[in-house]
Write a protein that holds these residues in place. Sequence first.
Motif, PDB file in Angstrom:
ATOM      1  N   ARG B 389       0.836  -1.208   0.000  1.00  0.00           N
ATOM      2  CA  ARG B 389       0.000   0.000   0.000  1.00  0.00           C
ATOM      3  C   ARG B 389       0.860   1.243   0.000  1.00  0.00           C
ATOM      4  O   ARG B 389       1.966   1.250   0.530  1.00  0.00           O
ATOM      5  CB  ARG B 389      -0.889   0.021   1.238  1.00  0.00           C
ATOM      6  CG  ARG B 389      -1.882  -1.101   1.199  1.00  0.00           C
ATOM      7  CD  ARG B 389      -2.678  -1.114   2.463  1.00  0.00           C
ATOM      8  NE  ARG B 389      -3.420  -2.361   2.499  1.00  0.00           N
ATOM      9  CZ  ARG B 389      -4.559  -2.531   3.131  1.00  0.00           C
ATOM     10  NH1 ARG B 389      -5.084  -1.514   3.787  1.00  0.00           N
ATOM     11  NH2 ARG B 389      -5.167  -3.675   3.126  1.00  0.00           N
ATOM     12  N   LEU B 390       0.310   2.305  -0.589  1.00  0.00           N
ATOM     13  CA  LEU B 390       1.040   3.566  -0.617  1.00  0.00           C
ATOM     14  C   LEU B 390       0.053   4.720  -0.716  1.00  0.00           C
ATOM     15  O   LEU B 390      -1.152   4.495  -0.914  1.00  0.00           O
ATOM     16  CB  LEU B 390       2.029   3.592  -1.777  1.00  0.00           C
ATOM     17  CG  LEU B 390       1.440   3.475  -3.187  1.00  0.00           C
ATOM     18  CD1 LEU B 390       2.291   4.281  -4.149  1.00  0.00           C
ATOM     19  CD2 LEU B 390       1.433   2.017  -3.641  1.00  0.00           C
ATOM     20  N   LYS B 391       0.559   5.926  -0.543  1.00  0.00           N
ATOM     21  CA  LYS B 391      -0.245   7.139  -0.752  1.00  0.00           C
ATOM     22  C   LYS B 391       0.316   7.839  -1.975  1.00  0.00           C
ATOM     23  O   LYS B 391       1.542   7.897  -2.153  1.00  0.00           O
ATOM     24  CB  LYS B 391      -0.131   8.078   0.455  1.00  0.00           C
ATOM     25  CG  LYS B 391      -0.576   7.466   1.765  1.00  0.00           C
ATOM     26  CD  LYS B 391      -2.063   7.366   1.840  1.00  0.00           C
ATOM     27  CE  LYS B 391      -2.490   6.833   3.213  1.00  0.00           C
ATOM     28  NZ  LYS B 391      -3.918   6.593   3.283  1.00  0.00           N
ATOM     29  N   LEU B 392      -0.580   8.355  -2.797  1.00  0.00           N
ATOM     30  CA  LEU B 392      -0.136   9.117  -3.970  1.00  0.00           C
ATOM     31  C   LEU B 392      -0.253  10.610  -3.675  1.00  0.00           C
ATOM     32  O   LEU B 392      -1.307  11.072  -3.216  1.00  0.00           O
ATOM     33  CB  LEU B 392      -1.022   8.791  -5.176  1.00  0.00           C
ATOM     34  CG  LEU B 392      -0.913   7.396  -5.796  1.00  0.00           C
ATOM     35  CD1 LEU B 392      -1.825   7.309  -7.014  1.00  0.00           C
ATOM     36  CD2 LEU B 392       0.522   7.063  -6.179  1.00  0.00           C
ATOM     37  N   ASP B 403       4.088  20.859   2.913  1.00  0.00           N
ATOM     38  CA  ASP B 403       4.834  19.685   3.405  1.00  0.00           C
ATOM     39  C   ASP B 403       5.250  18.871   2.183  1.00  0.00           C
ATOM     40  O   ASP B 403       4.404  18.559   1.333  1.00  0.00           O
ATOM     41  CB  ASP B 403       3.903  18.853   4.315  1.00  0.00           C
ATOM     42  CG  ASP B 403       4.522  17.525   4.743  1.00  0.00           C
ATOM     43  OD1 ASP B 403       5.735  17.327   4.524  1.00  0.00           O
ATOM     44  OD2 ASP B 403       3.772  16.677   5.276  1.00  0.00           O
ATOM     45  N   PRO B 404       6.540  18.533   2.059  1.00  0.00           N
ATOM     46  CA  PRO B 404       6.971  17.754   0.883  1.00  0.00           C
ATOM     47  C   PRO B 404       6.202  16.445   0.741  1.00  0.00           C
ATOM     48  O   PRO B 404       6.067  15.906  -0.362  1.00  0.00           O
ATOM     49  CB  PRO B 404       8.453  17.482   1.147  1.00  0.00           C
ATOM     50  CG  PRO B 404       8.854  18.346   2.268  1.00  0.00           C
ATOM     51  CD  PRO B 404       7.639  18.805   2.991  1.00  0.00           C
ATOM     52  N   LYS B 405       5.703  15.908   1.890  1.00  0.00           N
ATOM     53  CA  LYS B 405       4.975  14.633   1.820  1.00  0.00           C
ATOM     54  C   LYS B 405       3.469  14.854   1.668  1.00  0.00           C
ATOM     55  O   LYS B 405       2.673  13.915   1.829  1.00  0.00           O
ATOM     56  CB  LYS B 405       5.259  13.806   3.071  1.00  0.00           C
ATOM     57  CG  LYS B 405       6.662  13.194   3.053  1.00  0.00           C
ATOM     58  CD  LYS B 405       6.893  12.231   4.187  1.00  0.00           C
ATOM     59  CE  LYS B 405       7.418  12.947   5.411  1.00  0.00           C
ATOM     60  NZ  LYS B 405       7.767  12.064   6.505  1.00  0.00           N
ATOM     61  N   GLY B 406       3.084  16.074   1.376  1.00  0.00           N
ATOM     62  CA  GLY B 406       1.662  16.363   1.136  1.00  0.00           C
ATOM     63  C   GLY B 406       0.798  16.073   2.352  1.00  0.00           C
ATOM     64  O   GLY B 406      -0.389  15.762   2.215  1.00  0.00           O
ATOM     65  N   GLU B 409       2.046  10.525   6.202  1.00  0.00           N
ATOM     66  CA  GLU B 409       3.071   9.969   7.088  1.00  0.00           C
ATOM     67  C   GLU B 409       4.064   9.133   6.268  1.00  0.00           C
ATOM     68  O   GLU B 409       3.787   8.773   5.129  1.00  0.00           O
ATOM     69  CB  GLU B 409       2.423   9.050   8.138  1.00  0.00           C
ATOM     70  CG  GLU B 409       1.448   9.730   9.067  1.00  0.00           C
ATOM     71  CD  GLU B 409       2.138  10.702  10.010  1.00  0.00           C
ATOM     72  OE1 GLU B 409       3.207  10.342  10.538  1.00  0.00           O
ATOM     73  OE2 GLU B 409       1.636  11.829  10.174  1.00  0.00           O
ATOM     74  N   GLY B 410       5.208   8.806   6.869  1.00  0.00           N
ATOM     75  CA  GLY B 410       6.094   7.798   6.299  1.00  0.00           C
ATOM     76  C   GLY B 410       7.214   8.359   5.427  1.00  0.00           C
ATOM     77  O   GLY B 410       7.583   9.524   5.523  1.00  0.00           O
ATOM     78  N   VAL B 438       4.471   4.708   2.974  1.00  0.00           N
ATOM     79  CA  VAL B 438       5.149   5.257   1.803  1.00  0.00           C
ATOM     80  C   VAL B 438       4.253   6.303   1.147  1.00  0.00           C
ATOM     81  O   VAL B 438       3.070   6.063   0.912  1.00  0.00           O
ATOM     82  CB  VAL B 438       5.447   4.147   0.767  1.00  0.00           C
ATOM     83  CG1 VAL B 438       6.081   4.743  -0.492  1.00  0.00           C
ATOM     84  CG2 VAL B 438       6.373   3.096   1.373  1.00  0.00           C
ATOM     85  N   ALA B 439       4.841   7.474   0.872  1.00  0.00           N
ATOM     86  CA  ALA B 439       4.151   8.493   0.083  1.00  0.00           C
ATOM     87  C   ALA B 439       4.903   8.609  -1.239  1.00  0.00           C
ATOM     88  O   ALA B 439       6.106   8.896  -1.246  1.00  0.00           O
ATOM     89  CB  ALA B 439       4.144   9.834   0.826  1.00  0.00           C
TER      90      ALA B 439
END
Lengths: 43, 444
Positions: B389-392, B403-406, B409-410, B438-439
């Motif tokens: 699983r991941l976030k897009l 935030d660079p990771k939008g 988390e992770g 994971v993003a």
Amino acid sequence: VSARLSRAVLVVSCGVLALALGEFFLQWVLYTETFLRRFLFGA
Amino acid sequence: MGALIDSLEQGPHGVVVGVVALVVIAAQVVVSLKAWGRAVPEPRRRRMHVLAGASILALPVSAGIAVHAARGLIVYGLSAATDPSEKATVLSSGISGQINIIPFLVMTIMVAVALWFVGLWRSYGAERGPARRALVLYGLLAVGFDALALGALRWTTALIKAFAGMAGVEPALKPRLLERQLADGRIELEQLARASRWTLAGITVACLVLALILRRDEDAAAEGRWARRRGAVSLAALALAAVLFLAARPMRAENALPWPPAGQGEVLLIADPKAPDLEGPDEIERAPVVQVWADKLALDLQPQDDLDAMKSILQTLRVNYGLLHPEGGFNRVADLLIGEGVSADRLKAVLRAVHDVEYTSPAFVFAREENLDRPTFGRLRRVHVTAARLKLIDEYDAEAAKDPKGGEEGTLVRLADFRDYGALARRIVALRASGAAVALDLGK
């Protein structure tokens, strides 16, 4: 001698048949497990 | 009684087996009562007992046909049924048919044989002689089956209880529970079968010793007749034993070969395109399935002309999800089955389309075919499937969240750092396996 022999052969034959019948029935029941395992394995 | 009839109705031909059992047991009762009355002369009396005994064969034959039909339903449900509700119905009927008929057969056959034996003993067991000795032998051998019959009864009733107990259990746990029940049940059944085997062997040896030491007690003419009769019965018994032994061989081969562990979680029946050979740490979730090849695209197995067509359907599916799950928000999940060699550019276009329609929590899916060769089933095929699983996120998410990771988390992974899907998938699986969220940043 012939009476004893025929009695002995009958007893042994019936014993062998009983054992074969028991074995067949055991495998037939266990085959149910095989079908359930087949179901669990999935497609 | 009602529960018994209900249970028989669940499988194919169950009612027929029930009716046959009632008729056979009624016939044994009638014959036993007639034998007790002693009004029937020979040879009608003998014919009556032979017919009553032969009628008992209808029990295993009808039960055998019903169980065979139930097993056929399971094979049909797993290999040929396409409609999900039809598949569930036939599988349920097949499983119920097997495990309900077996204990019914065991109980009714024990009752029928006992009633038959009572009548036989009344007719031929009263006086000392070869007929009584034969009855003692058959009676003792029948007792030798008791442990096996008890084993089959306990095995099937434990299985019925296990199925009943699974009603409220989380679906993902059910295969493990059933596997454990099967393993435990088999140990007990085999122990009782062994006890039965030794009992039968012991009874045979004891009867053999008696047969050898007993003196003759018939006149020469009667003795000759009995010897011929015993010879014919012995030959028939040995021939039947050989047939049973040969008939059990394929089942024995199948039963003796262990199975791999049960499939887990949601089932995916496709392994195309060929994904990287990776074992994702996550389970696949029920969601729209997007298949991505280098030059084509499919959504839920339907080929898509272009990304816009796919986005349109994904939007509809998102709305439908909201209607079906009014209590919670949209889960944002899509299952992405992507070919190993798909380029980063192609990947970016697809992932951006998925992101645009708010499927921002997708899973990379890794599916591969597993083949299994079985003695009687032949080659079986299943798809082993895992996920990561991941976030897009994209640059606009990062800007909006400052935030660079939008705001996710992770660990941040940039798609631009990878040249194809294989390299990206390996990185994401490694991170997920270490427990990190994971993003994935799609960039602009």
